[in-house]
Design a protein around this motif. Structure first.
Motif, PDB file in Angstrom:
ATOM      1  N   PRO A  34      28.151  29.999  62.377  1.00 53.46           N
ATOM      2  CA  PRO A  34      28.111  30.246  60.931  1.00 53.46           C
ATOM      3  C   PRO A  34      27.713  29.022  60.115  1.00 53.46           C
ATOM      4  O   PRO A  34      28.504  28.089  59.946  1.00 53.46           O
ATOM      5  N   VAL A  35      26.492  29.004  59.609  1.00 51.63           N
ATOM      6  CA  VAL A  35      26.023  27.896  58.768  1.00 51.63           C
ATOM      7  C   VAL A  35      26.193  28.307  57.300  1.00 51.63           C
ATOM      8  O   VAL A  35      25.671  29.344  56.879  1.00 51.63           O
ATOM      9  N   TYR A  36      26.920  27.482  56.551  1.00 52.63           N
ATOM     10  CA  TYR A  36      27.191  27.819  55.148  1.00 52.63           C
ATOM     11  C   TYR A  36      25.934  27.616  54.288  1.00 52.63           C
ATOM     12  O   TYR A  36      25.247  26.590  54.408  1.00 52.63           O
ATOM     13  N   GLY A  37      25.700  28.585  53.387  1.00 48.19           N
ATOM     14  CA  GLY A  37      24.622  28.441  52.398  1.00 48.19           C
ATOM     15  C   GLY A  37      23.270  28.287  53.081  1.00 48.19           C
ATOM     16  O   GLY A  37      22.938  29.016  54.017  1.00 48.19           O
ATOM     17  N   ASP A  38      22.474  27.303  52.612  1.00 52.23           N
ATOM     18  CA  ASP A  38      21.131  27.119  53.183  1.00 52.23           C
ATOM     19  C   ASP A  38      21.118  26.103  54.330  1.00 52.23           C
ATOM     20  O   ASP A  38      20.049  25.801  54.882  1.00 52.23           O
ATOM     21  N   GLY A  39      22.281  25.552  54.661  1.00 51.61           N
ATOM     22  CA  GLY A  39      22.355  24.621  55.800  1.00 51.61           C
ATOM     23  C   GLY A  39      21.740  23.255  55.502  1.00 51.61           C
ATOM     24  O   GLY A  39      21.604  22.422  56.396  1.00 51.61           O
ATOM     25  N   GLN A  40      21.405  23.015  54.243  1.00 49.70           N
ATOM     26  CA  GLN A  40      20.738  21.746  53.898  1.00 49.70           C
ATOM     27  C   GLN A  40      21.706  20.682  53.378  1.00 49.70           C
ATOM     28  O   GLN A  40      21.286  19.590  52.993  1.00 49.70           O
ATOM     29  N   ASN A  41      23.001  20.995  53.348  1.00 47.82           N
ATOM     30  CA  ASN A  41      23.985  19.980  52.928  1.00 47.82           C
ATOM     31  C   ASN A  41      23.962  18.829  53.929  1.00 47.82           C
ATOM     32  O   ASN A  41      23.782  19.044  55.129  1.00 47.82           O
ATOM     33  N   ILE A  95      22.506  31.171  65.602  1.00 53.56           N
ATOM     34  CA  ILE A  95      22.713  30.628  64.248  1.00 53.56           C
ATOM     35  C   ILE A  95      22.657  31.770  63.232  1.00 53.56           C
ATOM     36  O   ILE A  95      21.750  32.601  63.248  1.00 53.56           O
ATOM     37  N   THR A  96      23.695  31.803  62.358  1.00 56.56           N
ATOM     38  CA  THR A  96      23.807  32.861  61.345  1.00 56.56           C
ATOM     39  C   THR A  96      24.128  32.205  60.006  1.00 56.56           C
ATOM     40  O   THR A  96      25.097  31.427  59.927  1.00 56.56           O
ATOM     41  N   PHE A  97      23.336  32.474  59.001  1.00 54.19           N
ATOM     42  CA  PHE A  97      23.645  31.921  57.677  1.00 54.19           C
ATOM     43  C   PHE A  97      24.705  32.800  57.020  1.00 54.19           C
ATOM     44  O   PHE A  97      24.571  34.029  57.004  1.00 54.19           O
ATOM     45  N   VAL A  98      25.771  32.178  56.521  1.00 54.01           N
ATOM     46  CA  VAL A  98      26.875  32.927  55.897  1.00 54.01           C
ATOM     47  C   VAL A  98      27.073  32.399  54.475  1.00 54.01           C
ATOM     48  O   VAL A  98      26.465  31.408  54.072  1.00 54.01           O
ATOM     49  N   ALA A  99      27.973  33.090  53.732  1.00 56.32           N
ATOM     50  CA  ALA A  99      28.237  32.712  52.337  1.00 56.32           C
ATOM     51  C   ALA A  99      28.607  31.243  52.247  1.00 56.32           C
ATOM     52  O   ALA A  99      29.282  30.697  53.138  1.00 56.32           O
ATOM     53  N   ASP A 100      28.187  30.585  51.180  1.00 62.34           N
ATOM     54  CA  ASP A 100      28.446  29.156  51.017  1.00 62.34           C
ATOM     55  C   ASP A 100      29.929  28.907  50.749  1.00 62.34           C
ATOM     56  O   ASP A 100      30.634  29.782  50.241  1.00 62.34           O
ATOM     57  N   ARG A 101      30.384  27.700  51.089  1.00 60.82           N
ATOM     58  CA  ARG A 101      31.734  27.246  50.732  1.00 60.82           C
ATOM     59  C   ARG A 101      31.795  27.095  49.208  1.00 60.82           C
ATOM     60  O   ARG A 101      30.895  26.451  48.621  1.00 60.82           O
ATOM     61  N   PRO A 102      32.832  27.619  48.536  1.00 65.42           N
ATOM     62  CA  PRO A 102      32.921  27.422  47.081  1.00 65.42           C
ATOM     63  C   PRO A 102      32.980  25.928  46.748  1.00 65.42           C
ATOM     64  O   PRO A 102      33.733  25.183  47.369  1.00 65.42           O
ATOM     65  N   GLY A 103      32.176  25.509  45.790  1.00 64.11           N
ATOM     66  CA  GLY A 103      32.187  24.100  45.358  1.00 64.11           C
ATOM     67  C   GLY A 103      31.653  23.135  46.409  1.00 64.11           C
ATOM     68  O   GLY A 103      31.941  21.936  46.363  1.00 64.11           O
ATOM     69  N   HIS A 104      30.870  23.642  47.352  1.00 60.92           N
ATOM     70  CA  HIS A 104      30.393  22.870  48.500  1.00 60.92           C
ATOM     71  C   HIS A 104      29.644  21.596  48.072  1.00 60.92           C
ATOM     72  O   HIS A 104      28.585  21.671  47.443  1.00 60.92           O
ATOM     73  N   ASP A 105      30.171  20.427  48.435  1.00 60.42           N
ATOM     74  CA  ASP A 105      29.491  19.163  48.108  1.00 60.42           C
ATOM     75  C   ASP A 105      28.152  19.104  48.839  1.00 60.42           C
ATOM     76  O   ASP A 105      28.058  19.408  50.027  1.00 60.42           O
ATOM     77  N   ARG A 106      27.113  18.663  48.127  1.00 58.70           N
ATOM     78  CA  ARG A 106      25.768  18.695  48.694  1.00 58.70           C
ATOM     79  C   ARG A 106      25.527  17.565  49.701  1.00 58.70           C
ATOM     80  O   ARG A 106      25.000  17.774  50.770  1.00 58.70           O
TER      81      ARG A 106
END
Ligand code: NAD
Ligand code: TDX
Length: 355
Positions: free
Chosen positions: A214-221, A285-296
């Motif tokens: 599970p990769v959060y959001g776009d995985g670019q953090n 690899i599966t993209f899932v909902a982003d972590r709330p307030g996810h630091d970039r």
């Protein structure tokens, strides 16, 4: 002499105990509540050898801590104990405030009373070392300079806010009472004994079990990864050479996007444990909902610790991740032992969609 280490049944504290006994014979007393994240198996060899003692208890229990200090007369207290997982702090911040802020306060009060009553020589030699995180500085854009010790605090999650609160308390105890404190703010660690809720061990174990990654959001953090033993060595050196009241940022200049981290892990596993059907682990690899307030982005500027203390990391991300993946392939007994009921229950409540 003796040192007291809080939270050493956990990931970094446990690695610190191994690191310590490779370089010293000085006994260690561990104070750990043994929450879901604390596993005595991590330090079992040292407990069996009798050079390390484990006391199960809460850093917030001032009377217990006072008793330990009176009994063992340590020359230093190294404070690793914390609630450490950002996602858990989003679901339930209360424990984070209790342990990271109130617990650190109670610990500081017990340590201050002990230190104040010491004779001149042991009093001058005593140190309280507080282990903290780069997350207290908040989030960077891709073009911002890395965090230095003078970057203003801007914590974004209940976890990082609670760690920021503890950092401020430690600072205040030095400034107001003269307590001989040292603080380290380190970037993301990885390595052996890492609890499998965190990105790197979760991806290794999910991959091997054929589960989604599970990769959060776009995985670019971006996170700035440091092999845990390099962090332990930094702490050892800051304890020995750090200037009182100072903070030291610790990081290995290894900024990597989350998706790239997961792809590196998949490639290692493809090479070491190829799948029977010939596909790559990356297909999980599966993209899932982003972590709330996810630091970039987090990034550490380690100039101060390099220049003042002379610390340098020994591992690159390539060598560190090799060691880590191999360790998880070879240490299935430890992995089974941390997968307690408490862990499973929390995961099934909060992660059912991703398992
Ligand atoms: P962890 O969650 O693996 O271990 C924490 C340990 O603290 C566990 O053994 C747990 O049982 C113990 N503990 C929790 N609450 C306690 C309490 N009230 N009293 C006594 N013991 C208690 O955490 P970790 O990843 O090893 O992190 C250690 C420290 O390093 C933390 O302070 C964390 O904020 C900091 N840090 C972690 C990282 C990282 O990447 N993991 C990076 C920088 C800083
Ligand atoms: O399943 C996941 N998928 C995913 O994309 C998990 C668990 C994480 N992530 C992302 C979130 C982060 O951008 O990966 C990155 C790393 O996540 P974590 O392993 O949860 O670490 P992080 O939130 O960066 O915090 C860690 O480093 C700083 C530690 O848990 C903290 O204790 C430390 O202070």
């Amino acid at each position: 002499m003796t040192i007291i280490v809080t939270g050493a049944a956990g990931f970094i504290g446990g690695n610190f105990v191994h690191h310590w006994f490779e370089r010293s014979e000085e006994p260690v007393v561990v104070l750990d509540k043994l929450t879901y994240a604390g596993n005595p198996a991590t330090i079992q060899s040292h407990l069996d050898a009798g050079r390390c003692t484990l006391v199960q208890g809460d850093i917030g229990d001032r009377a217990l801590v006072a008793g330990l200090l009176a009994e063992h007369r340590p020359r230093a207290v190294l404070h690793f104990a914390a609630e450490s997982h950002v996602d858990r702090s989003i679901h339930g911040p209360g424990e984070f405030i209790q342990t990271n802020m109130v617990g650190t306060f109670e610990l500081l009060e017990a340590v201050r009373a002990y230190w104040s009553a010491l004779e001149a020589e042991p009093k001058a030699a005593f140190r309280f070392l507080h282990v903290s995180t780069d997350e207290v500085y908040g989030s960077l854009s891709e073009t911002d300079p890395a965090f230095s010790e003078t970057t203003p605090y801007a914590p974004n999650s209940p976890y990082s806010a609670s760690k920021a609160g503890s950092d401020h308390l430690v600072r205040a105890y030095h400034h107001t009472y003269g307590l001989p404190t040292l603080t380290t703010n380190c970037s993301n660690n990885y390595g052996p004994y890492h609890f499998p809720e965190k990105l790197i061990p979760l991806m290794i174990l999910n991959a091997l079990e054929g589960k989604p990654l599970p990769v959060y959001g776009d995985g670019q953090n971006i996170r700035d990864w440091l092999y845990v033993r390099d962090h332990c060595e930094a702490i050892r050196q800051v304890l020995a050479k750090g200037r009182l009241g100072e903070t030291y940022n610790v990081g290995g200049k290894n900024e990597i996007r989350n998706l790239d981290v997961v792809q590196v892990i998949c490639a290692k596993l493809d090479a070491l444990r190829p799948k029977a059907d010939g596909t790559s682990y990356a297909s999980q690899i599966t993209f899932v909902a982003d972590r709330p307030g996810h630091d970039r982005r987090y990034a550490i500027d380690p100039t101060k610790i390099e220049a003042e203390i002379g610390w340098q990391p020994a591992e690159s991300f390539e060598t560190g991740i090799d060691k880590t993946v191999t360790w998880y392939l070879e240490n299935t007994a430890w992995i089974d032992s941390v997968r307690t009921g408490a862990y499973r229950e929390w995961v099934s409540k909060n992660y059912s969609a991703r398992d």
